[in-house]
Scaffold this active site. Structure first.
Site, PDB file in Angstrom:
ATOM      1  N   GLY A  78     -26.358  39.680 -26.899  1.00 51.06           N
ATOM      2  CA  GLY A  78     -25.432  38.700 -27.507  1.00 51.06           C
ATOM      3  C   GLY A  78     -26.251  37.474 -27.833  1.00 51.06           C
TER       4      GLY A  78
ATOM      5  N   GLY B 100     -24.818  34.799 -30.657  1.00 51.13           N
ATOM      6  CA  GLY B 100     -23.589  33.735 -30.498  1.00 51.13           C
ATOM      7  C   GLY B 100     -24.038  32.351 -30.300  1.00 51.13           C
ATOM      8  N   GLN B 101     -23.196  31.548 -29.921  1.00 52.36           N
ATOM      9  CA  GLN B 101     -23.234  30.148 -29.895  1.00 52.36           C
ATOM     10  C   GLN B 101     -24.442  29.919 -29.027  1.00 52.36           C
ATOM     11  OE1 GLN B 101     -20.521  27.685 -27.625  1.00 52.36           O
ATOM     12  NE2 GLN B 101     -20.870  25.937 -28.946  1.00 52.36           N
ATOM     13  N   LEU B 102     -24.345  30.373 -27.795  1.00 57.67           N
ATOM     14  CA  LEU B 102     -25.367  29.870 -26.693  1.00 57.67           C
ATOM     15  C   LEU B 102     -26.579  30.754 -27.067  1.00 57.67           C
ATOM     16  CD1 LEU B 102     -26.489  28.850 -24.038  1.00 57.67           C
ATOM     17  CD2 LEU B 102     -25.344  30.707 -23.083  1.00 57.67           C
TER      18      LEU B 102
ATOM     19  N   ASP C 266     -27.962  41.852 -30.711  1.00 58.20           N
ATOM     20  CA  ASP C 266     -26.568  41.716 -30.765  1.00 58.20           C
ATOM     21  C   ASP C 266     -26.018  42.884 -31.371  1.00 58.20           C
ATOM     22  OD1 ASP C 266     -25.007  38.771 -31.194  1.00 58.20           O
ATOM     23  OD2 ASP C 266     -24.364  40.164 -32.354  1.00 58.20           O
TER      24      ASP C 266
ATOM     25  N   TYR D 212     -10.226  36.253 -19.492  1.00 52.25           N
ATOM     26  CA  TYR D 212     -11.736  35.913 -19.430  1.00 52.25           C
ATOM     27  C   TYR D 212     -11.809  35.306 -18.014  1.00 52.25           C
ATOM     28  CZ  TYR D 212     -15.500  32.835 -20.951  1.00 52.25           C
ATOM     29  OH  TYR D 212     -16.705  32.222 -20.820  1.00 52.25           O
TER      30      TYR D 212
ATOM     31  N   LYS E 248     -14.546  36.772 -15.458  1.00 48.41           N
ATOM     32  CA  LYS E 248     -15.686  35.858 -15.057  1.00 48.41           C
ATOM     33  C   LYS E 248     -15.559  35.793 -13.329  1.00 48.41           C
ATOM     34  CE  LYS E 248     -18.068  34.993 -18.610  1.00 48.41           C
ATOM     35  NZ  LYS E 248     -19.156  35.391 -19.029  1.00 48.41           N
TER      36      LYS E 248
HETATM   37  N1  SER Z   1     -16.008  27.756 -23.522  1.00 49.20           N
HETATM   38  C1  SER Z   1     -15.394  28.652 -22.666  1.00 49.20           C
HETATM   39  C2  SER Z   1     -13.946  28.942 -23.492  1.00 49.20           C
HETATM   40  O1  SER Z   1     -13.292  27.961 -24.177  1.00 49.20           O
HETATM   41  C3  SER Z   1     -15.182  28.274 -21.522  1.00 49.20           C
HETATM   42  O2  SER Z   1     -15.981  28.906 -20.864  1.00 49.20           O
HETATM   43  O3  SER Z   1     -13.466  29.947 -23.544  1.00 49.20           O
END
Ligand code: SER
Length: 317
Positions: A8, A11-13, A34, A142, A146
């Site tokens: 991944g 992505g942003q991170l 990716d 989500y 997690k």
């Molecule tokens: N930045 C994430 C979100 O907004 C939170 O972990 O889904």
């Protein structure tokens, strides 16, 4: 040390973390992957493979062929996007993690990094300075994925000795890449709108506090946690880490110091309910005690850094 595999990476991170890993451990030590082939254009400095983490056989081939010893598994569907397609989010977020954990167990991977999130908390969790072990009743798919993932990580550590490390990231704010599908994304979008001279419509109410973090702090936390000796790690699920905590009106005030004519209005949508179910701020005393975690950026230093650096990555009128 073998190679570091980033899943991944586009992505942003991943865009930022992969570069820092390459700078720190050498370009030849890092393999970016990716599911989108087009992400490859970001990784001219290191190896790149197209990989969908749901394809365990392909993941195994890369791990075996390249001699991978560390995996950073960043691929996930975030909170707001997940609500639009909950089953797909569950499949990717859980299935992807289980593939990584299984491969890590089978191929004796030295260390795995997997991000969790403030989304593990829910409406009944303490709102202010939410503790490490607060009651958790996540109400987004989500957050549910997690929280389940945290327990899978702990299970693989206890049962198979897989060294998985994790932090609960707050909303991450950086300038090199756009986030996608998160509830905290407004705090990135606001800078783009201010710098292009456009009015910004915020999808959260003005006084909605959320835990946030500047990308440099998030990357430092990640690298610090990955370097710490295993014995120091007392949390096998995921560590709370705190950086900033602000509301839309406060980040607006910070941006106004640079762009005094910038206009912002508020039109909350379904993401308001998600934000309302999350903490206002986070207690990260366990991360501080275990591995000396300490953030460097406050709201105004972050704003200045982003406004200075953003034009090198995005074109504005
Ligand atoms: N930045 C994430 C979100 O907004 C939170 O972990 O889904």
């Amino acid at each position: 040390m073998g190679k570091i595999l980033v899943i991944g990476a586009g992505g942003q991170l991943g865009t930022e973390l992969t570069k820092v890993l390459a700078d720190q451990y050498g370009n030849e030590s890092v393999i970016a992957t990716d599911f989108q082939e087009s992400a490859g254009s970001k990784f001219s400095y290191c190896a790149f493979h197209t990989l969908n983490v749901m394809n365990k056989a392909e993941l195994e081939i890369i791990v075996k062929k390249e001699g991978v010893s560390q995996i950073y598994h960043l691929a996930a569907i975030l909170s707001a996007a997940g609500e639009k397609n909950p089953l797909q989010a569950w499949d990717l977020n859980m299935g992807g993690l289980l593939n990584v954990l299984e491969v890590a167990r089978a191929y004796k991977i030295e260390k795995v990094f997997w991000p969790s999130s403030i989304a593990v908390f829910g409406p009944s969790s303490e709102k202010e300075r939410t503790p490490q072990n607060a009651f958790k009743d996540p109400n987004t798919i989500y957050g549910i994925s997690k929280l389940s993932g945290e327990h899978w990580c702990e299970y693989y550590f206890n049962k198979y000795g897989v060294d998985v490390r994790s932090v609960r990231y707050p909303g991450l704010i950086g300038y090199k890449s756009l986030p996608g599908g998160g509830t905290t994304d407004y705090a990135v979008d606001i800078y783009h709108k201010a710098m292009s001279g456009e009015k910004f419509t915020c999808f959260l109410n003005e006084h909605t506090y959320l835990p946030m973090m500047y990308m440099d702090d998030a990357i430092n936390a990640t690298l610090q946690l990955m370097e710490v000796p295993k014995e120091k790690i007392t949390i096998k699920t995921s560590y709370n880490i705190a950086g900033l905590s602000f509301s839309p009106t406060e980040i607006y005030q910070s941006v106004l110091k640079h762009y005094p004519n910038f206009k912002m209005e508020y039109h909350s949508d379904f993401r308001q309910a998600i934000a309302d179910s999350w903490p206002n701020s986070i207690d990260d005393s366990v991360a501080k005690a275990d591995w000396n975690w300490k953030p460097k950026f406050d709201l105004d230093t972050m704003t200045s850094a982003i406004i200075t650096n953003l034009p090198a990555y995005f074109k504005f009128k």
